[in-house]
Scaffold this active site. Structure first.
Site, PDB file in Angstrom:
ATOM      1  N   LYS A  43      67.484 -35.169  -7.914  1.00 14.79           N
ATOM      2  CA  LYS A  43      66.518 -34.143  -8.315  1.00 14.79           C
ATOM      3  C   LYS A  43      67.305 -32.989  -8.928  1.00 14.79           C
ATOM      4  O   LYS A  43      68.135 -32.370  -8.260  1.00 14.79           O
ATOM      5  CB  LYS A  43      65.730 -33.679  -7.086  1.00 14.79           C
ATOM      6  CG  LYS A  43      64.569 -32.777  -7.414  1.00 14.79           C
ATOM      7  CD  LYS A  43      63.717 -32.592  -6.166  1.00 14.79           C
ATOM      8  CE  LYS A  43      62.520 -31.717  -6.438  1.00 14.79           C
ATOM      9  NZ  LYS A  43      61.702 -31.549  -5.243  1.00 14.79           N
ATOM     10  N   ASP A 145      51.416 -29.795  -0.284  1.00 16.74           N
ATOM     11  CA  ASP A 145      51.189 -30.506  -1.544  1.00 16.74           C
ATOM     12  C   ASP A 145      51.155 -32.010  -1.302  1.00 16.74           C
ATOM     13  O   ASP A 145      51.712 -32.781  -2.078  1.00 16.74           O
ATOM     14  CB  ASP A 145      52.288 -30.136  -2.552  1.00 16.74           C
ATOM     15  CG  ASP A 145      51.957 -30.608  -3.976  1.00 16.74           C
ATOM     16  OD1 ASP A 145      50.757 -30.765  -4.289  1.00 16.74           O
ATOM     17  OD2 ASP A 145      52.894 -30.832  -4.762  1.00 16.74           O
TER      18      ASP A 145
END
Length: 313
Positions: A43, A145
């Site tokens: 990431k 989320d």
């Protein structure tokens, strides 16, 4: 700099294979660790020139992931490396274990063949999700989320892991006021849609309920394309809330006079779900956040009684 950040150029250590996604704060690549041949997820987080050092969002994510890495249902952060972009800007690479697929793709594969996901598979995935969320919530972490796309899974073992804790935030009592740049609309809890600034673990449990319904029907249960539409989809199923159903609802910032719907039966929205499943789902999708079932209590629900391998999940 965080003590775990190793100043080795990430590109010396890894070979990028393909871009697999775009997270909230940066790109995600499938990559091979050169030394071991191991496949990982990288990431990449850009550090802006105007920021002193590493962005607080990234540091927050790193510290949270380190704390949660002990749980088998949270994606493991293996390493953090620093690198330079082509333009000479500093970039940070978070190195995660790589998982082949996610729940969104898994649901889509069933939808495309017109088949339903087997009941025991749904049970196993839901139990793992509740277990992972119970662990996060027990450590004072809200995900904020949750959606099928950031529930990673191994299709061979059906092991589920919660990812993308980028928006996660440690919560301590009393609940702090939060900004609401969070959550994909379809999985968003009604109190968030209505502008609540104090919220709790219950926002995640609403999302867990929406994911449960989607595993059962292969379709998202509430598909709004705006905050208002999302609320109206919810009201059509559960009835337009009032002070009797949900004390304090009319004091929330975005509350207006809405069309008045009477509640439908939840089982009509999930026709293939058995009675125990509908009961658990109804406890997750309660209007009043304080009445929503916790992840820990959900694990004890009779719906999971016939799941044979609970201890090994």
């Amino acid at each position: 700099m965080d003590e775990g950040v190793i100043a080795v150029s990430a590109m010396d250590a890894f070979e990028k294979l393909e871009k697999v996604g775009e997270g909230t704060y940066g790109k995600v690549y499938r990559a091979r660790e050169k030394a071991t041949g191991k496949i990982v997820a990288l990431k990449k987080t850009r550090l802006h020139e105007d920021e002193e050092g590493v962005p607080s969002t990234t540091l927050r994510e790193i510290s949270i992931l380190r704390m949660l890495a002990r749980d088998p249902h949270v994606v493991r952060l293996m390493d953090v490396k620093q690198g330079l972009s082509k333009e000479g800007k500093t970039v940070l690479y978070l190195v995660f274990e790589y998982m082949d697929t996610d729940v969104k793709k898994f649901i889509r594969s069933f939808r495309s063949t017109g088949k339903n996901i087997p009941t025991q598979t749904i049970k196993s995935l839901m139990y793992q999700l509740c277990k992972g969320m119970a662990f996060c919530h027990g450590h004072g972490i809200l995900h904020r989320d949750l959606k099928p796309h950031n529930l990673l899974m191994d299709p061979k073992t059906m092991r589920l892991k919660i990812a993308d804790l980028g928006l996660a935030r440690a919560f301590t009592l009393p609940m702090k006021k939060y900004t609401h740049e969070i959550l994909t609309l379809w999985y968003r809890a009604p109190e968030v849609l209505l502008g609540a600034t104090h919220y709790s673990t219950a926002v995640d449990m609403w999302s867990v309920g929406c994911i449960f319904a989607e595993l059962v029907t292969n379709q998202a249960i509430f598909q709004g394309d705006s905050e208002l539409q999302q609320l109206l989809h919810i009201f059509k199923l559960f009835g337009t809330p009032n002070e009797e159903m949900w004390p304090g609802v009319s004091t929330l910032k975005n509350w207006h006079e809405y069309p008045q719907w009477k509640p439908s039966t939840l089982s009509s929205a999930v026709p293939n779900l058995d009675e125990a499943g509908v009961d658990l789902l109804s406890k997750m999708l309660q209007y009043e956040p304080a009445k929503r079932i916790s992840a820990k209590m959900a694990m004890e629900h009779p719906y999971f009684d016939d799941l044979p391998e609970k201890s090994s999940l």
